[in-house]
Design an enzyme around this catalytic site. Structure first.
Site, PDB file in Angstrom:
ATOM      1  N   CYS A   2      25.717  15.826   7.259  1.00 44.35           N
ATOM      2  CA  CYS A   2      25.680  14.891   7.366  1.00 44.35           C
ATOM      3  C   CYS A   2      25.850  14.595   8.811  1.00 44.35           C
ATOM      4  O   CYS A   2      26.300  14.588   9.024  1.00 44.35           O
ATOM      5  CB  CYS A   2      25.187  14.207   6.077  1.00 44.35           C
ATOM      6  N   CYS A 244      34.988  23.797  12.260  1.00 42.54           N
ATOM      7  CA  CYS A 244      33.455  24.395  12.270  1.00 42.54           C
ATOM      8  C   CYS A 244      33.470  24.876  13.236  1.00 42.54           C
ATOM      9  O   CYS A 244      32.712  23.853  14.168  1.00 42.54           O
ATOM     10  CB  CYS A 244      32.512  23.357  11.235  1.00 42.54           C
ATOM     11  N   ASP A 354      19.992  30.496  18.710  1.00 47.02           N
ATOM     12  CA  ASP A 354      21.797  30.952  18.442  1.00 47.02           C
ATOM     13  C   ASP A 354      22.104  30.841  17.561  1.00 47.02           C
ATOM     14  O   ASP A 354      23.534  31.532  17.291  1.00 47.02           O
ATOM     15  CB  ASP A 354      22.027  28.952  18.697  1.00 47.02           C
ATOM     16  N   CYS A 390      29.561  29.002   3.146  1.00 48.71           N
ATOM     17  CA  CYS A 390      30.333  28.263   3.844  1.00 48.71           C
ATOM     18  C   CYS A 390      30.147  26.870   2.359  1.00 48.71           C
ATOM     19  O   CYS A 390      29.699  26.522   1.512  1.00 48.71           O
ATOM     20  CB  CYS A 390      29.363  27.452   4.629  1.00 48.71           C
ATOM     21  N   CYS A 439      37.710  27.019  12.281  1.00 49.37           N
ATOM     22  CA  CYS A 439      36.790  28.012  10.815  1.00 49.37           C
ATOM     23  C   CYS A 439      35.579  28.945  11.431  1.00 49.37           C
ATOM     24  O   CYS A 439      34.776  28.132  12.091  1.00 49.37           O
ATOM     25  CB  CYS A 439      36.236  26.987   9.848  1.00 49.37           C
ATOM     26  N   CYS A 442      32.252  31.816   7.683  1.00 50.29           N
ATOM     27  CA  CYS A 442      30.822  32.665   7.084  1.00 50.29           C
ATOM     28  C   CYS A 442      31.342  33.089   8.668  1.00 50.29           C
ATOM     29  O   CYS A 442      29.868  34.440   7.249  1.00 50.29           O
ATOM     30  CB  CYS A 442      29.876  31.320   7.362  1.00 50.29           C
TER      31      CYS A 442
HETATM   32  O1  LIG Z   1      18.137  32.424  10.212  1.00 51.24           O
HETATM   33  P1  LIG Z   1      17.419  30.740  10.259  1.00 51.24           P
HETATM   34  O2  LIG Z   1      17.800  31.227   8.666  1.00 51.24           O
HETATM   35  O3  LIG Z   1      16.009  30.545   9.813  1.00 51.24           O
HETATM   36  O4  LIG Z   1      18.160  29.940  10.750  1.00 51.24           O
HETATM   37  C1  LIG Z   1      18.517  30.048  11.847  1.00 51.24           C
HETATM   38  C2  LIG Z   1      17.674  28.801  12.555  1.00 51.24           C
HETATM   39  O5  LIG Z   1      17.658  27.253  12.133  1.00 51.24           O
HETATM   40  C3  LIG Z   1      17.570  26.624  13.366  1.00 51.24           C
HETATM   41  O6  LIG Z   1      16.864  26.558  14.063  1.00 51.24           O
HETATM   42  P2  LIG Z   1      16.355  24.810  13.734  1.00 51.24           P
HETATM   43  O7  LIG Z   1      14.850  24.563  14.001  1.00 51.24           O
HETATM   44  O8  LIG Z   1      16.932  24.360  12.686  1.00 51.24           O
HETATM   45  O9  LIG Z   1      16.842  23.212  14.747  1.00 51.24           O
HETATM   46  P3  LIG Z   1      16.617  23.752  16.336  1.00 51.24           P
HETATM   47  O10 LIG Z   1      15.400  23.042  16.360  1.00 51.24           O
HETATM   48  O11 LIG Z   1      17.700  22.041  16.620  1.00 51.24           O
HETATM   49  O12 LIG Z   1      17.121  24.957  16.834  1.00 51.24           O
HETATM   50  C4  LIG Z   1      19.022  28.018  14.212  1.00 51.24           C
HETATM   51  O13 LIG Z   1      18.353  27.632  15.804  1.00 51.24           O
HETATM   52  C5  LIG Z   1      17.998  29.214  14.253  1.00 51.24           C
HETATM   53  O14 LIG Z   1      16.403  28.943  15.079  1.00 51.24           O
HETATM   54  N1  LIG Z   2      25.417  17.345   4.670  1.00 54.20           N
HETATM   55  C1  LIG Z   2      26.294  16.440   3.797  1.00 54.20           C
HETATM   56  O1  LIG Z   2      27.207  16.726   4.722  1.00 54.20           O
HETATM   57  C2  LIG Z   2      26.183  16.917   2.374  1.00 54.20           C
HETATM   58  C3  LIG Z   2      27.266  15.384   2.251  1.00 54.20           C
HETATM   59  C4  LIG Z   2      26.571  15.881   0.147  1.00 54.20           C
HETATM   60  N2  LIG Z   2      27.559  16.714  -0.513  1.00 54.20           N
HETATM   61  C5  LIG Z   2      25.461  15.893  -0.361  1.00 54.20           C
HETATM   62  O2  LIG Z   2      24.709  16.653  -0.602  1.00 54.20           O
HETATM   63  O3  LIG Z   2      25.270  14.576  -0.166  1.00 54.20           O
HETATM   64  S1  SF4 Z   3      32.401  28.120   6.565  1.00 58.43           S
HETATM   65 FE1  SF4 Z   3      31.257  28.559   8.893  1.00 58.43          FE
HETATM   66  S2  SF4 Z   3      29.919  27.265   8.625  1.00 58.43           S
HETATM   67 FE2  SF4 Z   3      31.271  26.392   7.187  1.00 58.43          FE
HETATM   68  S3  SF4 Z   3      33.155  25.439   8.140  1.00 58.43           S
HETATM   69 FE3  SF4 Z   3      33.678  27.260   8.286  1.00 58.43          FE
HETATM   70  S4  SF4 Z   3      32.580  27.454  10.346  1.00 58.43           S
HETATM   71 FE4  SF4 Z   3      31.913  26.190   9.741  1.00 58.43          FE
END
Ligand SMILES: O=P(O)(O)OC[C@H]1O[C@H](OP(=O)(O)OP(=O)(O)O)[C@H](O)[C@@H]1O
Ligand SMILES: NC(=O)CC[C@H](N)C(=O)O
Ligand code: SF4
Length: 463
Positions: A2, A244, A354, A390, A439, A442
């Site tokens: 968030c 993170c 990414d 995570c 961290c 994941c």
């Molecule tokens: O493998 P997935 O579960 O699909 O997740 C990864 C994808 O999701 C994100 O894009 P997103 O559309 O959220 O945002 P962006 O437009 O900032 O790249 C990220 O950049 C990857 O493209």
């Molecule tokens: N992405 C967040 O930080 C989520 C905040 C809170 N855990 C919720 O689900 O509302």
């Molecule tokens: S587990 Fe991955 S997504 Fe979660 S806080 Fe650590 S680095 Fe970030």
């Protein structure tokens, strides 16, 4: 993940909070909310609803609040954009919440996940289907132990919480208290200009609203502002920070700075690191997966001297696919991308991404590129394979939903219909960010909670 924001000062509170939240929209698209302190009625006023920030402005009460805010009726306000990690999606438990128990009355906005919220709820005997309410009740409960002192309650929060949090509290004094957990998983920054105090999850939001010189809240730091003086405290149990790494990979805006490291530069270096791992394949061009893949693709293409082609066009009104709730995710991702066909026909492409989490995005994109006539589609991804969930604020799901959960890269490539998938290494990623500790649970399965295994954490969340 968030986005949270706050403002206290001489300006128009409602307008400033709307602006800050608009600048944090990429951190949550499911719901938005603002809570202001009404100085005349001595009570909180709340405007909240499902969807993006601009939806708030369409609400009936928005006009009145906006007029009253311009007239100076409010003093102190906080805001939130939500991306659900616990409880229901969309409008389920919209933040900021208002807590009014045992003589304490405050509003709370938080970014993160409280993995043990059900256990805490049992312990303090409250009913709650989501972590934000439990966090509010816990702060209230602890404050009572410390004679109503909310700062002291926040100082002791990490002794009870398993998870990650950055938070903002607005009290009815009014006073704003902001904090990052001792590991500093999530970002939080602020700016104090005379008597104007601005807070936002990301530094880019403060810059975009011209809030002046900012600072980042340190891991484990708590800051309190009452309109005149700013006081700083440290959490008793502050230890090694574990920010993170996914904030650098995907979540934060590239124009933000997190723990003193430019997100743009970190992403660019991730592309450079990945470039060193590309060998044994012939490609005609590098194509970024927009938006977040753009900067690493630049780093990679410049390092390898390869042509960069923006052949994937994004419909920006679809928002971010990864943080879209499951009911709509596939539709969003399917409609989000289109290919400039004449740029890819007969071409061998290295698509730079990414992250691959569930694989939803690349499933759609690889088949679109094939259909458009690309002769080869290789994928370079600047994060290592996501293998573990995570518990600290990102909805990275259970292993069986992660495409790389149990598969080797060759099998991931086959699933996605690609010719190959080349992942960055954990070392390369760490080097690109350049911090002494991060961290990366994941990717590694190593969580910073002493004595708790992955299984313990999974059971805690499930129960
Ligand atoms: O493998 P997935 O579960 O699909 O997740 C990864 C994808 O999701 C994100 O894009 P997103 O559309 O959220 O945002 P962006 O437009 O900032 O790249 C990220 O950049 C990857 O493209
Ligand atoms: N992405 C967040 O930080 C989520 C905040 C809170 N855990 C919720 O689900 O509302
Ligand atoms: S587990 Fe991955 S997504 Fe979660 S806080 Fe650590 S680095 Fe970030």
């Amino acid at each position: 993940m968030c986005g949270i924001a706050a403002y206290m000062g001489r300006g128009d509170h409602f307008r400033i909070l709307v602006e800050l939240l608009l600048e944090l929209q990429h951190r949550g698209q499911e719901a938005a909310g603002i809570v202001l302190f009404d100085m005349e009625a001595k009570r909180f006023v709340r405007l909240a609803g499902s969807g993006v920030v601009s939806n708030l402005l369409l609400k009936d009460s928005a006009r009145n609040i906006s007029i009253e805010s311009a007239q100076g009726r409010y003093y102190g306000g906080i805001g939130h954009v939500r991306y659900a990690t616990t409880g229901g999606y969309w409008g389920a438990v919209i933040q900021p919440i208002i807590v009014n128990t045992g003589g304490l009355n405050f509003s709370l906005a938080f970014n993160g996940t409280i993995a043990n919220y059900r256990l805490i709820a049992d312990e303090i005997r409250v009913k709650a289907s989501n972590d934000s309410r439990v966090l509010g009740y816990l702060i209230s409960e602890l404050s009572r132990e410390y004679r109503g002192d909310i700062v002291e309650a926040v100082r002791h929060l990490s002794e009870y919480v398993i998870g990650g949090y950055s938070l903002i509290v607005l009290t009815n004094e009014p006073r704003i208290i902001i904090a990052r957990d001792p590991a500093g998983y999530r970002p939080l920054s602020y700016s104090l200009q005379g008597e104007d105090f601005y807070v936002a999850s990301e530094t880019a939001a403060l810059e975009a609203v011209d809030a002046g010189e900012w600072s980042e809240v340190k891991s484990g730091e708590i800051i309190s502002f009452d309109g005149f003086s700013l006081e700083k405290y440290m959490t008793g149990s502050a230890g090694t920070p574990y920010p993170c790494v996914f904030e650098y990979i995907y979540f934060s805006r590239p124009d933000s700075v997190f723990n003193g490291v430019s997100v743009y530069e970190a992403r660019y270096r991730m592309g450079k690191e990945l470039a060193g791992l590309i060998n044994g394949i012939e490609v005609d061009m590098v194509v970024p997966v927009p938006d977040t893949g753009r900067i690493p693709a630049l780093g990679l293409s410049e390092t390898l001297g390869l042509h960069l082609e923006e052949a994937v066009i994004v419909n920006k009104y679809m928002g971010r696919g990864f943080i879209t709730p499951p009911s709509h995710r596939s539709m969003v991702v399917r409609l989000k991308y289109n290919i400039v066909r004449n740029r890819v026909i007969g071409k061998r492409i290295l698509l730079v991404e990414d992250s691959i989490v569930r694989g939803t995005t690349l499933n759609h994109l690889v088949s679109k590129l094939r259909y458009a006539g690309a002769s080869k589609v290789h994928i370079g991804v600047v994060s290592p394979p996501f293998k573990y969930p995570c518990f600290m604020g990102i909805d990275i799901p259970a292993k069986n939903e992660l495409i790389a959960g149990d598969l080797i890269p060759e099998e991931v490539a086959r699933r996605l219909g690609a010719d190959s998938v080349i992942y960055n290494t954990i070392e390369g990623l760490g080097k690109a960010v350049g911090l002494p500790s991060l961290c990366m649970a994941c990717f590694t399965g190593r969580y910073a909670f002493k004595g708790l295994s992955l299984e313990d954490l999974e059971n805690m969340v499930k129960r």
